[in-house]
Design a protein around this motif. Sequence first.
Motif, PDB file in Angstrom:
ATOM      1  N   CYS A 268       0.853  -1.174   0.000  1.00  0.00           N
ATOM      2  CA  CYS A 268       0.000   0.000   0.000  1.00  0.00           C
ATOM      3  C   CYS A 268       0.887   1.220   0.000  1.00  0.00           C
ATOM      4  O   CYS A 268       1.988   1.212   0.522  1.00  0.00           O
ATOM      5  CB  CYS A 268      -0.922   0.019   1.206  1.00  0.00           C
ATOM      6  SG  CYS A 268      -0.118  -0.457   2.712  1.00  0.00           S
TER       7      CYS A 268
ATOM      8  N   CYS B 230       0.507   5.774  -0.439  1.00  0.00           N
ATOM      9  CA  CYS B 230      -0.406   6.875  -0.702  1.00  0.00           C
ATOM     10  C   CYS B 230       0.333   8.176  -0.546  1.00  0.00           C
ATOM     11  O   CYS B 230       1.061   8.386   0.407  1.00  0.00           O
ATOM     12  CB  CYS B 230      -1.578   6.821   0.271  1.00  0.00           C
ATOM     13  SG  CYS B 230      -2.995   7.667  -0.375  1.00  0.00           S
TER      14      CYS B 230
ATOM     15  N   PRO C 250      -5.342  10.059   2.203  1.00  0.00           N
ATOM     16  CA  PRO C 250      -6.049   8.862   1.729  1.00  0.00           C
ATOM     17  C   PRO C 250      -7.532   8.872   2.046  1.00  0.00           C
ATOM     18  O   PRO C 250      -8.268   8.019   1.547  1.00  0.00           O
ATOM     19  CB  PRO C 250      -5.344   7.719   2.468  1.00  0.00           C
ATOM     20  CG  PRO C 250      -4.773   8.350   3.684  1.00  0.00           C
ATOM     21  CD  PRO C 250      -4.441   9.759   3.316  1.00  0.00           C
ATOM     22  N   LEU C 251      -7.991   9.805   2.860  1.00  0.00           N
ATOM     23  CA  LEU C 251      -9.407   9.790   3.230  1.00  0.00           C
ATOM     24  C   LEU C 251     -10.245  10.801   2.449  1.00  0.00           C
ATOM     25  O   LEU C 251     -11.445  10.896   2.636  1.00  0.00           O
ATOM     26  CB  LEU C 251      -9.563  10.050   4.735  1.00  0.00           C
ATOM     27  CG  LEU C 251      -9.064   8.916   5.627  1.00  0.00           C
ATOM     28  CD1 LEU C 251      -9.127   9.319   7.091  1.00  0.00           C
ATOM     29  CD2 LEU C 251      -9.869   7.639   5.416  1.00  0.00           C
TER      30      LEU C 251
ATOM     31  N   ILE D  79      -8.373   2.129   5.101  1.00  0.00           N
ATOM     32  CA  ILE D  79      -6.925   2.126   5.271  1.00  0.00           C
ATOM     33  C   ILE D  79      -6.506   1.517   6.610  1.00  0.00           C
ATOM     34  O   ILE D  79      -5.435   1.804   7.129  1.00  0.00           O
ATOM     35  CB  ILE D  79      -6.350   3.559   5.128  1.00  0.00           C
ATOM     36  CG1 ILE D  79      -7.058   4.533   6.093  1.00  0.00           C
ATOM     37  CG2 ILE D  79      -6.520   4.049   3.703  1.00  0.00           C
ATOM     38  CD1 ILE D  79      -6.450   5.924   6.098  1.00  0.00           C
TER      39      ILE D  79
ATOM     40  N   LYS E 215      -7.733   1.859   9.693  1.00  0.00           N
ATOM     41  CA  LYS E 215      -7.718   2.697  10.883  1.00  0.00           C
ATOM     42  C   LYS E 215      -9.036   2.646  11.661  1.00  0.00           C
ATOM     43  O   LYS E 215      -9.031   2.684  12.878  1.00  0.00           O
ATOM     44  CB  LYS E 215      -7.468   4.171  10.511  1.00  0.00           C
ATOM     45  CG  LYS E 215      -6.367   4.431   9.515  1.00  0.00           C
ATOM     46  CD  LYS E 215      -4.996   4.339  10.141  1.00  0.00           C
ATOM     47  CE  LYS E 215      -3.907   4.744   9.167  1.00  0.00           C
ATOM     48  NZ  LYS E 215      -2.676   3.980   9.354  1.00  0.00           N
TER      49      LYS E 215
ATOM     50  N   LEU F  22      -7.275  -3.701   4.489  1.00  0.00           N
ATOM     51  CA  LEU F  22      -5.847  -3.456   4.309  1.00  0.00           C
ATOM     52  C   LEU F  22      -5.093  -4.772   4.092  1.00  0.00           C
ATOM     53  O   LEU F  22      -4.324  -4.913   3.148  1.00  0.00           O
ATOM     54  CB  LEU F  22      -5.312  -2.748   5.565  1.00  0.00           C
ATOM     55  CG  LEU F  22      -3.900  -2.237   5.543  1.00  0.00           C
ATOM     56  CD1 LEU F  22      -3.755  -1.153   4.496  1.00  0.00           C
ATOM     57  CD2 LEU F  22      -3.531  -1.669   6.912  1.00  0.00           C
TER      58      LEU F  22
ATOM     59  N   VAL G 195      -1.580   3.502  15.394  1.00  0.00           N
ATOM     60  CA  VAL G 195      -2.707   3.248  14.489  1.00  0.00           C
ATOM     61  C   VAL G 195      -2.706   4.227  13.326  1.00  0.00           C
ATOM     62  O   VAL G 195      -2.764   3.836  12.160  1.00  0.00           O
ATOM     63  CB  VAL G 195      -4.043   3.352  15.246  1.00  0.00           C
ATOM     64  CG1 VAL G 195      -5.214   3.317  14.274  1.00  0.00           C
ATOM     65  CG2 VAL G 195      -4.158   2.249  16.271  1.00  0.00           C
ATOM     66  N   PHE G 196      -2.617   5.511  13.669  1.00  0.00           N
ATOM     67  CA  PHE G 196      -2.876   6.520  12.642  1.00  0.00           C
ATOM     68  C   PHE G 196      -1.643   6.865  11.805  1.00  0.00           C
ATOM     69  O   PHE G 196      -1.771   7.489  10.757  1.00  0.00           O
ATOM     70  CB  PHE G 196      -3.434   7.791  13.283  1.00  0.00           C
ATOM     71  CG  PHE G 196      -4.853   7.641  13.766  1.00  0.00           C
ATOM     72  CD1 PHE G 196      -5.897   7.507  12.852  1.00  0.00           C
ATOM     73  CD2 PHE G 196      -5.151   7.615  15.109  1.00  0.00           C
ATOM     74  CE1 PHE G 196      -7.200   7.360  13.279  1.00  0.00           C
ATOM     75  CE2 PHE G 196      -6.462   7.475  15.548  1.00  0.00           C
ATOM     76  CZ  PHE G 196      -7.491   7.336  14.631  1.00  0.00           C
ATOM     77  N   LEU G 197      -0.461   6.499  12.303  1.00  0.00           N
ATOM     78  CA  LEU G 197       0.734   6.934  11.588  1.00  0.00           C
ATOM     79  C   LEU G 197       1.534   5.787  10.974  1.00  0.00           C
ATOM     80  O   LEU G 197       2.512   6.028  10.286  1.00  0.00           O
ATOM     81  CB  LEU G 197       1.642   7.747  12.528  1.00  0.00           C
ATOM     82  CG  LEU G 197       0.996   8.974  13.198  1.00  0.00           C
ATOM     83  CD1 LEU G 197       1.958   9.636  14.153  1.00  0.00           C
ATOM     84  CD2 LEU G 197       0.530   9.974  12.143  1.00  0.00           C
ATOM     85  N   THR G 198       1.150   4.555  11.249  1.00  0.00           N
ATOM     86  CA  THR G 198       1.946   3.453  10.699  1.00  0.00           C
ATOM     87  C   THR G 198       1.071   2.489   9.917  1.00  0.00           C
ATOM     88  O   THR G 198      -0.113   2.724   9.751  1.00  0.00           O
ATOM     89  CB  THR G 198       2.669   2.668  11.820  1.00  0.00           C
ATOM     90  OG1 THR G 198       1.695   1.904  12.551  1.00  0.00           O
ATOM     91  CG2 THR G 198       3.402   3.586  12.780  1.00  0.00           C
ATOM     92  N   LYS G 199       1.673   1.434   9.475  1.00  0.00           N
ATOM     93  CA  LYS G 199       1.002   0.363   8.732  1.00  0.00           C
ATOM     94  C   LYS G 199       0.460   0.845   7.391  1.00  0.00           C
ATOM     95  O   LYS G 199      -0.733   0.751   7.103  1.00  0.00           O
ATOM     96  CB  LYS G 199      -0.129  -0.274   9.554  1.00  0.00           C
ATOM     97  CG  LYS G 199       0.323  -0.909  10.847  1.00  0.00           C
ATOM     98  CD  LYS G 199       0.861  -2.289  10.629  1.00  0.00           C
ATOM     99  CE  LYS G 199       1.450  -2.825  11.930  1.00  0.00           C
ATOM    100  NZ  LYS G 199       2.289  -4.000  11.734  1.00  0.00           N
ATOM    101  N   GLY G 200       1.350   1.398   6.589  1.00  0.00           N
ATOM    102  CA  GLY G 200       0.984   1.653   5.201  1.00  0.00           C
ATOM    103  C   GLY G 200       0.434   3.031   4.928  1.00  0.00           C
ATOM    104  O   GLY G 200       0.787   3.650   3.947  1.00  0.00           O
ATOM    105  N   TYR G 201      -0.460   3.496   5.767  1.00  0.00           N
ATOM    106  CA  TYR G 201      -1.075   4.792   5.493  1.00  0.00           C
ATOM    107  C   TYR G 201      -0.893   5.721   6.686  1.00  0.00           C
ATOM    108  O   TYR G 201      -0.987   5.291   7.827  1.00  0.00           O
ATOM    109  CB  TYR G 201      -2.579   4.634   5.271  1.00  0.00           C
ATOM    110  CG  TYR G 201      -2.941   3.934   3.988  1.00  0.00           C
ATOM    111  CD1 TYR G 201      -3.112   4.660   2.811  1.00  0.00           C
ATOM    112  CD2 TYR G 201      -3.122   2.556   3.959  1.00  0.00           C
ATOM    113  CE1 TYR G 201      -3.458   4.025   1.627  1.00  0.00           C
ATOM    114  CE2 TYR G 201      -3.462   1.909   2.783  1.00  0.00           C
ATOM    115  CZ  TYR G 201      -3.639   2.649   1.621  1.00  0.00           C
ATOM    116  OH  TYR G 201      -3.978   2.026   0.462  1.00  0.00           O
ATOM    117  N   VAL G 202      -0.640   6.979   6.393  1.00  0.00           N
ATOM    118  CA  VAL G 202      -0.645   7.999   7.432  1.00  0.00           C
ATOM    119  C   VAL G 202      -1.984   8.716   7.354  1.00  0.00           C
ATOM    120  O   VAL G 202      -2.426   9.093   6.270  1.00  0.00           O
ATOM    121  CB  VAL G 202       0.516   8.988   7.222  1.00  0.00           C
ATOM    122  CG1 VAL G 202       0.368  10.187   8.148  1.00  0.00           C
ATOM    123  CG2 VAL G 202       1.837   8.288   7.461  1.00  0.00           C
ATOM    124  N   ASP G 203      -2.615   8.863   8.474  1.00  0.00           N
ATOM    125  CA  ASP G 203      -3.881   9.582   8.520  1.00  0.00           C
ATOM    126  C   ASP G 203      -3.563  11.069   8.662  1.00  0.00           C
ATOM    127  O   ASP G 203      -3.121  11.526   9.706  1.00  0.00           O
ATOM    128  CB  ASP G 203      -4.686   9.070   9.726  1.00  0.00           C
ATOM    129  CG  ASP G 203      -6.054   9.718   9.802  1.00  0.00           C
ATOM    130  OD1 ASP G 203      -7.029   8.959   9.802  1.00  0.00           O
ATOM    131  OD2 ASP G 203      -6.143  10.948   9.874  1.00  0.00           O
TER     132      ASP G 203
END
Lengths: 282, 331, 285, 158
Positions: free
Chosen positions: A8, A10, A14-15, A250, A252, A265, B104-112
């Motif tokens: 993945c 981005c 992404p939202l 994603i 979250k 995901l 949660v929000f900053l790792t694992k593929g996507y950053v929120d």
Amino acid sequence: MVEIERECSCEKNPLVPQVCQIVEITDETPDIKTFKVKTMEGTKPFAPKPGQLGMFSLIGIGEGMFSITAQGEDYLDFAIKKIGMLTDALHEVKPGKQIGLRGPYGNTFPTEGCKGKNMLFIGGGIGLAPVRSFIRYAFENRKDYGKIDIVYGSRTPADLCFKDDLFKNWPAMPDTEVHVTVDKGDENWNGHVGFVPAFVEELNFSPADTIVVLCGPPIMIKYCAQSLKKMGFADDQVVTTLEMRMKCGIGKCGRCNIGSKYVCLDGPVFTMAELADLPAEY
Amino acid sequence: MKLSKSKVNQALDMLAKEATVLVPMIVDGVSKFAPWGTEGKLALDIVNTLLPPKDALFPQTEKMYKYKVSAETAEVKEITDSDKQVVFGLRSCDMHSIDCMDAVFLTKGYVDNFYSRKRENLTTIAINCTKSNPTCFCDSMGVDPNNAASADMQLIDIGDAYVVEARTEKGKAVEALWQPLLEAGEGTATPISCELKLDMAGLPAKLRGMFESDIWDDGYQACIGCGTCTYICPTCYCFDINAENHGQEGVQFRCWDSCMFSEYTRMAGGHNPRPSKKERLRNRFMHKLAYFDERYNKNLCAGCGRCVVNCPVNIDITRFIEKVKEVPVNG
Amino acid sequence: MSDIQQELRKTARELLESGEVGYIIGWGKGRFANQTHPIFVKDPAKVDELVWDDYCLSTLAKYTQDDKYPEKKIGICVRGCDSRAVNRLIQDHQLKREDVYLIGIPCSGKLDPETNEPAKKCVECAHRNPVVYDVLLGSPVEEVPQPERFKEVEELEAMTPDERYNYWADVYDKCIRCYACRNVCPACNCRECYTDQYRVGWQGKQNNRAENQIFGITRAYHVGDRCIECGECQRVCPMGLPLMKLNRKMLKDINNLFGAYEAGLDTETKPALGHYETNDVEEFM
Amino acid sequence: MSVDVEKKNVDPNWEPKILSFSCNWCTYAGADLAGLNRMKYPENVRVIRVPCSGRVNPQFVLRAFQKGSDGVLVCGCHPGDCHYVTGNYFTRRRFLLMQRFLEYNGIDPRRFQARWISGAEAGKFRDTVTKVSNDIKALGPNKKFQESWYKERGESNE
């Protein structure tokens, strides 16, 4: 046997969706339509791999995660069944409607790992939509794969989607067989009548060097998996794709978890062997 | 360096000139992190506020983008505003929960991006605990009540003053700002530990194998399926995304959601993978104690005890942990 | 009290052993002395988990809604409030009388676990003895009349509209919309609450004053004539909101407009909003 | 936090927005008749036709205020004349309570009213909406219960 690829990336938020346009709407069945989507510039919104998902939003009404059933040079296709509030509204829109789209999300079918293998695609109802992305990929790279069998079933002949593919395009492909069944026929139906799992058993496929890609309603997946097991397919030869309620796409927002995995995901594509290690909560 | 307790108000005033400073306050009977300068009573002596400071990073309702639609067209405009914020006086458990949310929000593929913007603008100033509540069990969950390692600044309560320990650039900036108020001096606090002790050794791994266990058949019945536990939990981060429509325009927002609500996992068409309170409670406990550990290598339970105190029907995660311990392995 | 606890365990054992009931809903002890929680006892060997002490605060009747078609009767411990809740549910056709076995326990009030003072909901209770039961443990306690039932409401009514608006706006601003008030309420028995149908547009999920006002007012109004004044909503509210001041306003007006009314005292009296009189008060001419 | 600013700074050209829920069988016919007879009534009243005044969920009223109405009027058949026999008897109980409950929550009771108007009472319809409209004009714009969206946008919002 097969390794599922997970990746993945981005660059932008992404939202937040990009505004795209529905350029064409095809009626597949009374309750399934295919929406062809392009960016406002007329290009392909993004380049998904077979099996990946797109978050499709009718802005102001709702967002829903759908599998991308096909893609071309400059478009993406989503086959969407009318089932809830968002999809009811979607079925009312006309070509030209601007929508929001974000993605691609999720992992992909193991297109690489399946190279050189025979392929058995099994779909039920709208479950053919995600599988179709892989079928099309396999035909585009026909020499990479062995024999291709496609088993597809729906409730009635009218509910068969992608009829052109099923009866014209795919049977014409080399070394390919398409097997279609319906739960209940009508006066014009000469084909097979019966449920998909039983049909699969009847056709008695050989597990040797074959990978199965399976998608349909949960109950069909369950019984097909049992049938395949009976026929000698190992759990890691069967690939399926799951659905869950999703909001962020994603990994979250939390709701699409099966155990510690998020379907949006880490999925939606799992082998039966992987699923055996996860809680049966889907 | 140390900051005399008599100068805390001044220190907060200085900070409040540059940022919104969230401090533990009692506002109209409810203890929470409220902006310094608003009505309420500063409450640095209570162990845990009723509402955790997660709102600062992950508001209960957060606007994401505005949109305009017509019969055909659509327009989307991302909302990117984020102000400087300081959380002052948070406890180690609440800092741990920020660590969890970061994962949660900053790792694992996507950053929120919504979270990361707020996170970058946030300075955390922790204070060690000098006492614990009977419901506190953070040290069993791997949190040190005497020290919040990841905070930008740690204050150590030495009675009449706080020893100031700036740990990051953001923390050092605060120390520099406070320079006129600080006095030379060092000191240590007597370390405390929680009375309530739980044995977490091997528990996440054990629980992972207990999805089908009959331990879930008892205890869920009392749950009323409200969202109290999840909304007052410092680490619960699940959210929903929805639109607020006003004719042809509106705003897309995300808001807290709770895994205890029945419609949380219900799909279009009606199928619900977690149809009853049993599955929902199982998911909550599993997520807190096993799934999160598996994915992010942390306990999603910070041991703050808020849910233990506030659950309307006293469903108690600590007793559940003890119950899991009693189950024989492979049993 | 411990006498009643003994009797309760004995009765429970007999009921379970004879197979008269499938399980018993009562109270069990938590980790701390001031905690109890609802427990569901199936096994006669476990009846000693049942307790009757100063902290048995939860009302239990709502739990029947999780098991609408029980194989055997459900045994429930009922105090005044629980028994009125049972009546309300029966009257709404959400529960069949023959599906429950009611173990009546007169109750002289419980303690607030935080303060150890008598709980507010119990101080305001007008029916301490169960109004319906199959067996009564102990002997009835003296009822305490509540002449000040609507005092809090009257205090608010004395304010100006703007003062009242601001008072309630402050209350709604604090609400975190955890829905504990709704979920604990024995009068809230819709199969699907309107708040969960948020896609229909009744209730936005965002937490802001306008949405919280809609929720607060609609909740109280929906409960309306079914409120049995058990005070559970206010007890469970983590933000300590004065929800009974809303519920009692409805009840006060019902009393003024349609005659003396208390919900759930029996199953025969028609609920105020479930029927009408042709000669009702007329203000809309 | 105060909302008692209603009368101050009101644009002299301000017109209230009033929503009238009207029963199909009586009041709507009455409004129709008023139109046929060329009776003039304030154009700031928007009529929503409902099958029965009993159809009007109290939440409609709340939503109307939330979305920017300055007043709400619910109209139905006279008691005894309900097309569905009993609908308006329930409406009567329901809205007697609702009116008081909204007042308790700080809304001026004049902003939410109910009236019985039959299909023949075109004049009563005109008089009622005119009176309600004048009452609400005198009260000024309603900000209570309103979504911040509308508050922020002020009077220009339509």
